[in-house]
Structures are given as C-alpha cells and as structure tokens.
Design a protein around this motif. Structure first.
Motif: not given
Length: 288
Positions: A133, A248, A264-265, A267-269, A271-272
């Motif tokens: 990340s 994240a 958002y977190i 979704r970012r989790t 992605q990571i």
C-alpha cells in the motif's frame, strides 16, 4: 675450427645517440598552468584574509568556533544515535510525544498504546500489506523512489489535494528523528537520515521499525498495539484481510478507523489485498 659465436643482443647495450637538448622547463609547461597557479594563489589569499578578519574580531571568532563545534557534535551524535537504534527498540518518537502533548486540556485519553515486537514475531502479511500500500518498490530502491516522485510532481499540477511520494524509509526517518511540519530544513534532514538508515540499518530493520512506530489509530502506534486493541490478538497471527485493513488507514489513522471501517476503507482494504496477491505474496519480501 669453432664457428664464430653470435653477439648476444640482449646483453649488449644499445648504441646511445646524443641526448636531445632540454629547453627551459618553464617554457615547456602549458600556458594554463600559469593561470591555475594564479587562481590558487588568489583563492588562498582570500582565505587568509577571511581568517585574519575572524581573528581580529574575538566575538566573531568565538561564534564561529561555537557553531563549528555544535555542527560536529550534532553530526557525529546523529551518526552514533542511528547506529544505536539499529540494535535497540525505538520506544519513543517525536510523533508520539506530539500526540501525547496534544491531549492536554482535551477529553481525549492520554494513554499511549504501543508495544514493540521484533520483525520475526510480526505476521509477514502485515509487512507485505504496508509494502503493497505504501511503497511497492521498497525492496529495490535506495531510500528514494524517483519515478514516484516524478509522477507525483506531474499529478500535483492538476490535483486539488497534493499526492505524496514518500517511501517507507523516508517515513521512518521522519517519524523517528524529526518533527512534523513542512520546511526545506526538515526535508533536508529527512534526506540525510533516510540515507543514513538505508546505509546502516538495511531494509529488514527499516521495515521492522516502521511496523512498530507507524501511527495506526488514535494514540496507537505499531501493528502489535493495533492488532491487540482492534482485533483482540497478537500481530503474529494477523490474517491478510486484517493486515490490509491496518495498512488501509495509514494515510490518516486519526480520521479512518480499523474497528469501524468506512466504505472507503473497506474498498481500499480489498485493493491492498489484491496487490498483495499480485506481488506474489510473502515471497516478495522474503529476501530483505
């Protein structure tokens, strides 16, 4: 009758002709040497004038030597401090002190959640998550990712919120040795300490310190403290999704929450976690 022996040409000294006449040595020197010597004399003369100017003013001379000694003490002291922290756990950082001071006069708890764990006692999923990340070129660069810096400069010309390009090494240098803020002096010191820890600590130690000092929540520092506070178990048993969620929130751990992740977190989790698989899993950081 014995035949005549041939002359030994390797032992017979060669016939020496007349030596060439040597002219004036000064005439054979290149013309630029005269200009170089005059420039050196001019520089030494200016330096002598500066020294004489300082000696003639005792107060100025005292200030000069004080500044010089201070610089040398700071230089060698910082060098020794970096060497010491290669082997000693980093218990306190300027960021921890700043966050603790900020709680004065507020309803926020002043208790600091922080527990040091060695790199071998932290799940490698956590190490892989922060690399995925924050700094995917961490295993290969020398403290600075110049490609990311150039991309950030180009993007920031059109972005409303500027994007940073700090590597994990730069973040460690800033968190462990420096204060918060934006100035050329602080940035220059960040470059200096980043180069030092890359040279002295090595990648594994830098990542170990980052996993222990990174802010992961309100008054919470390090993945061990975050894991125990928000997941109820040690960082040694972090799963991939749990590690990805900690990573994240790193851009702004005081705004984002591990315990109550926003859309958002979440979704970012995801992605990571995908990036962790894309990099090949834990073998990506195996040879740090």
């Amino acid at each position: 009758m014995n035949p005549q022996r041939p002359a030994n040409t390797f032992r017979t000294p060669p016939q020496q002709g007349p030596r060439p006449k040597t002219g004036n040595a000064s005439a054979q020197r290149p013309a630029s040497s005269g200009r170089a010597s005059s420039a050196e004399k001019s520089a030494s003369g200016k330096l002598a004038k500066v020294r004489r100017f300082i000696r003639e003013r005792p107060l100025l001379e005292r200030v000069y030597w004080t500044l010089l000694k201070t610089f040398l003490w700071l230089f060698f002291g910082s060098f020794a401090y970096v060497i010491a922290l290669k082997y000693v756990p980093v218990w306190i950082t300027p960021l921890i002190v700043t966050r603790w001071v900020d709680t004065f006069g507020t309803d926020e708890s002043s208790h600091v959640y922080k527990k040091w764990r060695s790199y071998d006692k932290i799940s490698k999923e956590a190490a892989l998550a922060v690399v995925s990340s924050e700094d995917q070129n961490f295993p290969t660069h020398w403290g600075f990712d110049f490609d990311e810096i150039q991309d950030a400069i180009k993007e920031n010309q059109t972005r409303k919120r500027p994007r940073g390009a700090s590597t994990i090494s730069q973040q460690v240098a800033k968190n462990v040795f420096l204060w918060n803020g934006r100035s050329y002096i602080r940035k220059g010191l960040e470059v200096y300490f980043t180069a030092l820890i890359e040279l002295i600590w090595g990648k594994k130690r830098i990542l170990e310190v980052y996993l222990n000092v990174a802010e992961t929540g309100p008054m919470t520092f390090g993945v061990e403290a975050a894991s125990q506070r928000y997941y109820g178990h040690s960082a040694a048993s972090l799963s991939r999704d749990e590690a990805a969620r900690i990573a994240a929130v790193l851009p702004n751990p005081r705004l984002f929450s591990i315990r109550k992740p926003s859309n958002y977190i979440q979704r970012r989790t995801r992605q990571i976690a995908r990036q962790m698989r894309y990099l090949g899993g834990q073998k990506y950081i195996r040879n740090l």
